[in-house]
Design a protein around this motif. Structure first.
Motif, PDB file in Angstrom:
ATOM      1  N   LEU A  93      19.274 -17.670  10.823  1.00 46.67           N
ATOM      2  CA  LEU A  93      17.837 -17.926  10.636  1.00 46.67           C
ATOM      3  C   LEU A  93      17.186 -17.140   9.431  1.00 46.67           C
ATOM      4  O   LEU A  93      17.664 -15.962   9.159  1.00 46.67           O
ATOM      5  N   VAL A  94      16.014 -17.506   8.829  1.00 43.59           N
ATOM      6  CA  VAL A  94      15.582 -17.029   7.744  1.00 43.59           C
ATOM      7  C   VAL A  94      14.901 -15.557   8.213  1.00 43.59           C
ATOM      8  O   VAL A  94      15.124 -14.644   7.504  1.00 43.59           O
ATOM      9  N   ASN A  95      14.500 -15.741   9.501  1.00 44.52           N
ATOM     10  CA  ASN A  95      13.985 -14.257   9.955  1.00 44.52           C
ATOM     11  C   ASN A  95      15.077 -13.104  10.022  1.00 44.52           C
ATOM     12  O   ASN A  95      14.888 -12.160   9.506  1.00 44.52           O
ATOM     13  N   ASP A  96      16.271 -13.712  10.335  1.00 43.34           N
ATOM     14  CA  ASP A  96      17.567 -12.782  10.316  1.00 43.34           C
ATOM     15  C   ASP A  96      17.845 -12.377   9.019  1.00 43.34           C
ATOM     16  O   ASP A  96      18.396 -11.254   8.980  1.00 43.34           O
ATOM     17  N   LEU A  97      17.949 -13.446   8.166  1.00 47.99           N
ATOM     18  CA  LEU A  97      18.211 -13.083   6.877  1.00 47.99           C
ATOM     19  C   LEU A  97      17.169 -12.138   6.219  1.00 47.99           C
ATOM     20  O   LEU A  97      17.703 -11.195   5.605  1.00 47.99           O
ATOM     21  N   VAL A  98      15.834 -12.233   6.355  1.00 51.14           N
ATOM     22  CA  VAL A  98      14.740 -11.113   5.832  1.00 51.14           C
ATOM     23  C   VAL A  98      15.354  -9.932   6.415  1.00 51.14           C
ATOM     24  O   VAL A  98      15.208  -8.728   5.706  1.00 51.14           O
ATOM     25  N   GLN A  99      15.668  -9.722   7.793  1.00 48.78           N
ATOM     26  CA  GLN A  99      16.114  -8.394   8.101  1.00 48.78           C
ATOM     27  C   GLN A  99      17.042  -7.769   7.511  1.00 48.78           C
ATOM     28  O   GLN A  99      17.210  -6.753   7.028  1.00 48.78           O
ATOM     29  N   LYS A 100      18.172  -8.707   7.323  1.00 49.04           N
ATOM     30  CA  LYS A 100      19.552  -8.174   6.723  1.00 49.04           C
ATOM     31  C   LYS A 100      19.081  -7.856   5.301  1.00 49.04           C
ATOM     32  O   LYS A 100      19.683  -6.860   4.628  1.00 49.04           O
ATOM     33  N   LEU A 101      18.466  -8.797   4.508  1.00 44.38           N
ATOM     34  CA  LEU A 101      17.833  -8.262   3.232  1.00 44.38           C
ATOM     35  C   LEU A 101      17.279  -6.792   2.919  1.00 44.38           C
ATOM     36  O   LEU A 101      17.557  -6.168   2.210  1.00 44.38           O
ATOM     37  N   CYS A 102      16.628  -6.575   4.116  1.00 41.32           N
ATOM     38  CA  CYS A 102      15.886  -5.339   4.088  1.00 41.32           C
ATOM     39  C   CYS A 102      16.594  -4.069   4.119  1.00 41.32           C
ATOM     40  O   CYS A 102      16.395  -2.980   3.641  1.00 41.32           O
ATOM     41  N   SER A 103      17.914  -4.200   4.597  1.00 38.33           N
ATOM     42  CA  SER A 103      18.964  -3.126   4.719  1.00 38.33           C
ATOM     43  C   SER A 103      19.792  -2.987   3.420  1.00 38.33           C
ATOM     44  O   SER A 103      20.560  -2.289   3.237  1.00 38.33           O
ATOM     45  N   ALA A 104      19.273  -3.866   2.230  1.00 40.73           N
ATOM     46  CA  ALA A 104      20.562  -3.761   1.328  1.00 40.73           C
ATOM     47  C   ALA A 104      19.729  -2.457   0.353  1.00 40.73           C
ATOM     48  O   ALA A 104      18.465  -2.179   0.621  1.00 40.73           O
ATOM     49  N   ASP A 105      20.561  -2.196  -0.544  1.00 42.85           N
ATOM     50  CA  ASP A 105      19.861  -1.115  -1.428  1.00 42.85           C
ATOM     51  C   ASP A 105      19.156  -1.414  -2.531  1.00 42.85           C
ATOM     52  O   ASP A 105      18.793  -0.478  -3.306  1.00 42.85           O
ATOM     53  N   SER A 106      19.142  -2.473  -3.164  1.00 39.43           N
ATOM     54  CA  SER A 106      18.515  -2.767  -4.251  1.00 39.43           C
ATOM     55  C   SER A 106      18.223  -4.436  -4.226  1.00 39.43           C
ATOM     56  O   SER A 106      18.968  -5.132  -3.275  1.00 39.43           O
ATOM     57  N   VAL A 107      17.183  -4.856  -5.145  1.00 38.79           N
ATOM     58  CA  VAL A 107      17.267  -6.085  -5.174  1.00 38.79           C
ATOM     59  C   VAL A 107      18.354  -7.036  -5.371  1.00 38.79           C
ATOM     60  O   VAL A 107      18.532  -7.939  -4.925  1.00 38.79           O
ATOM     61  N   SER A 108      19.121  -6.521  -6.525  1.00 43.21           N
ATOM     62  CA  SER A 108      20.380  -7.099  -6.929  1.00 43.21           C
ATOM     63  C   SER A 108      21.245  -7.223  -5.640  1.00 43.21           C
ATOM     64  O   SER A 108      21.723  -8.463  -5.475  1.00 43.21           O
ATOM     65  N   ASN A 109      21.279  -6.379  -4.898  1.00 44.15           N
ATOM     66  CA  ASN A 109      22.411  -6.415  -3.829  1.00 44.15           C
ATOM     67  C   ASN A 109      21.598  -7.479  -2.622  1.00 44.15           C
ATOM     68  O   ASN A 109      22.347  -7.929  -1.878  1.00 44.15           O
ATOM     69  N   GLN A 110      20.532  -7.420  -2.820  1.00 41.38           N
ATOM     70  CA  GLN A 110      19.822  -8.521  -1.755  1.00 41.38           C
ATOM     71  C   GLN A 110      20.137 -10.167  -2.292  1.00 41.38           C
ATOM     72  O   GLN A 110      20.470 -10.833  -1.371  1.00 41.38           O
ATOM     73  N   LEU A 111      20.156 -10.255  -3.487  1.00 45.28           N
ATOM     74  CA  LEU A 111      20.395 -11.576  -3.999  1.00 45.28           C
ATOM     75  C   LEU A 111      22.019 -11.813  -3.550  1.00 45.28           C
ATOM     76  O   LEU A 111      22.390 -12.970  -3.259  1.00 45.28           O
ATOM     77  N   TYR A 112      23.051 -10.915  -3.602  1.00 47.27           N
ATOM     78  CA  TYR A 112      24.304 -10.970  -3.188  1.00 47.27           C
ATOM     79  C   TYR A 112      24.562 -11.294  -1.795  1.00 47.27           C
ATOM     80  O   TYR A 112      25.157 -11.860  -1.676  1.00 47.27           O
ATOM     81  N   THR A 113      23.545 -10.306  -1.279  1.00 45.61           N
ATOM     82  CA  THR A 113      23.781 -10.383   0.279  1.00 45.61           C
ATOM     83  C   THR A 113      23.316 -12.023   0.668  1.00 45.61           C
ATOM     84  O   THR A 113      24.038 -12.680   1.711  1.00 45.61           O
ATOM     85  N   LEU A 114      22.263 -12.478   0.131  1.00 39.92           N
ATOM     86  CA  LEU A 114      21.940 -13.909   0.283  1.00 39.92           C
ATOM     87  C   LEU A 114      22.977 -14.898   0.131  1.00 39.92           C
ATOM     88  O   LEU A 114      23.251 -15.837   0.989  1.00 39.92           O
ATOM     89  N   CYS A 148       1.016  -1.154   0.035  1.00 37.15           N
ATOM     90  CA  CYS A 148      -0.028   0.004  -0.033  1.00 37.15           C
ATOM     91  C   CYS A 148       1.034   1.290   0.035  1.00 37.15           C
ATOM     92  O   CYS A 148       0.427   2.381  -0.379  1.00 37.15           O
ATOM     93  N   PHE A 149       1.865   1.067   0.634  1.00 36.48           N
ATOM     94  CA  PHE A 149       2.845   2.321   0.783  1.00 36.48           C
ATOM     95  C   PHE A 149       4.167   2.381   0.189  1.00 36.48           C
ATOM     96  O   PHE A 149       4.748   1.889   0.301  1.00 36.48           O
ATOM     97  N   PRO A 150       4.214   3.203  -0.839  1.00 38.76           N
ATOM     98  CA  PRO A 150       5.628   3.085  -1.537  1.00 38.76           C
ATOM     99  C   PRO A 150       6.558   3.665  -0.794  1.00 38.76           C
ATOM    100  O   PRO A 150       6.676   4.543   0.112  1.00 38.76           O
ATOM    101  N   ALA A 151       7.825   2.871  -1.019  1.00 36.29           N
ATOM    102  CA  ALA A 151       9.143   3.242  -0.477  1.00 36.29           C
ATOM    103  C   ALA A 151       9.830   4.370  -1.141  1.00 36.29           C
ATOM    104  O   ALA A 151      10.291   4.194  -2.048  1.00 36.29           O
ATOM    105  N   PRO A 152      10.071   5.467  -0.443  1.00 32.56           N
ATOM    106  CA  PRO A 152      10.406   6.719  -1.311  1.00 32.56           C
ATOM    107  C   PRO A 152      12.109   6.445  -1.779  1.00 32.56           C
ATOM    108  O   PRO A 152      12.389   6.789  -2.772  1.00 32.56           O
ATOM    109  N   GLY A 153      12.940   5.973  -0.796  1.00 37.38           N
ATOM    110  CA  GLY A 153      14.310   5.859  -1.229  1.00 37.38           C
ATOM    111  C   GLY A 153      14.604   4.623  -2.035  1.00 37.38           C
ATOM    112  O   GLY A 153      15.863   4.423  -2.305  1.00 37.38           O
ATOM    113  N   ARG A 154      13.824   3.624  -2.055  1.00 35.38           N
ATOM    114  CA  ARG A 154      14.341   2.443  -2.745  1.00 35.38           C
ATOM    115  C   ARG A 154      14.087   2.558  -4.585  1.00 35.38           C
ATOM    116  O   ARG A 154      13.184   2.898  -4.968  1.00 35.38           O
ATOM    117  N   PRO A 155      15.277   2.036  -5.043  1.00 31.19           N
ATOM    118  CA  PRO A 155      15.293   2.102  -6.493  1.00 31.19           C
ATOM    119  C   PRO A 155      14.202   1.073  -7.062  1.00 31.19           C
ATOM    120  O   PRO A 155      14.135   0.000  -6.462  1.00 31.19           O
TER     121      PRO A 155
END
Ligand code: GTP
Ligand code: MG
Length: 578
Positions: free
Chosen positions: A167-188, A14-21
């Motif tokens: 743990l997956v929950n911790d991973l999810v949190q970590k992924l949220c602080s990446a700056d793009s989906v690409s970097n989320q994949l590399y973080t994982l 419902c709410f757009p994220a302003p800073g996210r590419p």
């Protein structure tokens, strides 16, 4: 919990994220991404200068290194300095590290193999006050403090390297602080991939099993294969071992002169399969009876590929020992090549594998599910289908093969180029943001009822038989590697793929959460989904997953006067799975 997750999903939509590419804003090539310092993009140990090592070179080096290495159970608290000083009386130590698995262990690599003989000369056999020990001397030792109370009390615990994923929950949190989906994949990938230490331990475990098998077959080797070496291994994955007896069978060239030649007298058995079963039966017994730390030994000799399964407790690995499995070794090398060609390959495969595991698409228990191996083939096939392709087809790799790459295994052509430096890099510059979305869209719409997946050709072909999912074995070409998968498992995969494509597309349109603390991108895809919840609860409804999400959103919106989303980018998908 599921309700909370659903609410998070709703908030995010419902709410757009302003800073996210957005997807369209992050079309970086992999080299650009590497230049930005995203993690896990270079494999330091697999390069010589600028030349990338071949799979065989890496394997040979690691196997040799494992021969110079010992495994020691240690007190959790002790002086690391004194420990190293004690060991270095026997020779120079190249490297060492500690980890935990049913206690604290040290992996110590000497610079010379002779150091181990010197060490073994001073090691005692265990006392036999209560139980009798089987007198098999291996490279697995126990270090004890002469005076535990005075020596350990003032010591800090040794630093242990991690051997499992977060743990997956911790991973999810970590992924949220990446700056793009690409970097989320590399973080994982960075979080999940095998560490250098864990890889060393895998080779060491093989080397310890080799010592046992050597009692019967002195020239044998035990090598890891599968995800331990194919670049797609996740911390905690099983350890597939290959008992290689081929060197023993390799005959020297016959003398050209003289009237004689000789051959060994050997037992003859009706088939290679029976030979494998007998060898594994005996080695399985040896592992069970003499293998220090080896427990829960099961002989599964009637499987398509006979194996001995056991747990190597000190290393913490579930092991599957097979023999006469050379095609699987070639598959491992092929995947290694694909995984080493472009950083996006591993990042995508790791993420898809993790996503599938979280949603129960794959399982550690055998059954009608898609396996990691099949999923990897699907991802590779998808990458071959990009324009321009990100990786070559197997036939193209075969065309680039040198004379020494020629491999015919049991009549199957397993030839492909092994020299990574000769394979031309792709000109495709798509980002992982795009690739992840398109992976889900591609397989959400794939004509599984009609077409098979074939990485040799890199194009869909008509299915030769009606299995729900047909992925051609790249080497044994008449076989389907996903014959086990039933229609309902395939349907689950397709429904989730569609849902994920839809979620990512909503984000790209700006229907995202207010801030990065709400799961987004890859992180959102790892949350329990509406589709999987419905299916798990056996309350399956007809219609695409996007419809179900829409009705959930609609019901939430009715309770929320300030609703922002109006029919938010609803997509329809053709239903081609049957
Ligand atoms: P994980 O263990 O799940 O991390 O992945 P893995 O690739 O190691 O898979 P698995 O342990 O199930 O199998 C080990 C190796 O055996 C794979 O990498 C393949 O080379 C091979 N393999 C597994 N399943 C099949 C199959 O169905 N057909 C063929 N031909 N080979 C397979
Ligand atoms: Mg495996």
């Amino acid at each position: 919990m599921a309700a909370r997750m659903r609410l998070l999903l709703w908030c995010r939509l419902c709410f757009p994220a302003p800073g996210r590419p957005r997807l369209s804003q992050v079309r970086l090539s992999s080299s650009e991404a590497a230049a930005q310092g995203a993690p896990g993009r270079e494999e330091a140990d697999s390069k010589v200068g600028t030349r990338k090592k071949t799979f065989s070179e890496v394997q040979a080096e690691r196997l040799e290194q494992a021969q110079r290495t010992v495994l020691i159970s240690c007190p959790a608290k002790m002086s690391e300095k004194k420990f190293l000083k004690y060991l270095s009386h026997h020779g120079k130590i190249n490297s060492h590290y500690f980890y935990e698995s049913y206690g604290t262990y040290a992996v110590v690599e000497f610079s010379e193999k002779d150091s181990i003989t010197s060490l073994q000369d001073v090691i005692r056999t265990p006392g036999i006050e209560e139980e009798c020990a089987v007198p098999f001397k291996s490279r697995l030792f126990t270090l004890m403090l002469k005076n535990p109370s005075t020596l350990a009390a003032d010591q800090a615990p040794v630093h242990c390297h991690k051997q499992s994923t977060i743990l997956v929950n911790d991973l999810v949190q970590k992924l949220c602080s990446a700056d793009s989906v690409s970097n989320q994949l590399y973080t994982l990938m960075e979080e999940y991939q095998l560490t250098e230490e864990n890889i060393k331990l895998r080779f060491l475990a093989c080397s310890l099993i080799q010592e046992i098998a050597c009692a019967y077959f002195p020239e044998c080797t035990v090598k890891p294969f599968g995800s331990s070496v194919n670049t797609f291994g996740k911390l905690g994955c099983d350890l597939d071992m290959f008992l290689d007896l081929d060197e023993i069978g390799r005959s020297p060239t016959r003398a050209k002169t003289g009237p004689f030649y000789m051959e060994y007298q050997m037992k003859r058995v009706p088939s290679q399969r029976i030979a494998s079963q007998r060898i594994l039966s005996v080695i399985g017994d040896c592992i069970d009876n003499f293998g220090p730390g080896c427990v829960s030994v099961q002989k599964i000799l009637n499987a398509r590929c006979p194996l001995v399964r056991f747990s190597h407790q000190p290393a913490g690995f579930q092991c599957d020992l097979t023999t006469n499995n050379r095609v699987a070794m070639r598959s491992s090398e092929l995947l290694y090549i694909y995984g080493s060609l472009d950083s996006r390959v591993r990042a995508l495969v790791f993420s898809v594998r993790c996503w599938a595991r979280v949603h129960g698409i794959t399982s550690t228990i055998p059954g009608p599910w898609i396996t990691n191996f099949s999923l990897t083939m699907m991802a590779l096939f998808f990458l071959q289908k990009r324009t321009p392709p990100i990786i070559p087809t197997l036939d193209q790799l075969k065309d680039q093969a040198d004379a020494e790459d020629k491999h015919i295994v049991e009549g199957h052509d397993c030839t492909f180029a092994s020299n990574l430096n000769k394979i031309k890099p792709t000109e495709n510059t798509e980002t992982l943001d795009v690739l992840l979305n398109d992976f889900f869209e591609y397989f959400g719409n794939f004509a599984f009822s009609k077409n098979s997946i074939n990485i040799r050709k890199g194009k869909e072909q008509n299915k030769p038989e009606p299995s729900p999912l047909y992925i051609q074995n790249p080497f044994e070409q008449a076989l389907n590697i996903s014959k086990n998968v039933n229609q309902s498992q395939l349907d689950r995969f397709v429904a989730l793929a569609r849902e994920c494509a839809w979620i990512l597309q909503q984000e790209d349109k700006g229907h995202s959460s207010l801030n990065n603390s709400q799961p987004w991108g890859l992180a959102a895809l790892l949350l329990p989904s509406v589709a999987s919840n419905c299916i798990k609860g056996k309350k399956r409804r007809r219609g695409p997953a996007s419809e179900r999400i829409k009705s959930l959103l609609d019901s939430l919106k009715m309770n929320n006067a300030s609703s922002l989303v109006k029919n938010g980018g609803k997509r329809t998908f053709s239903n081609q799975t049957r």
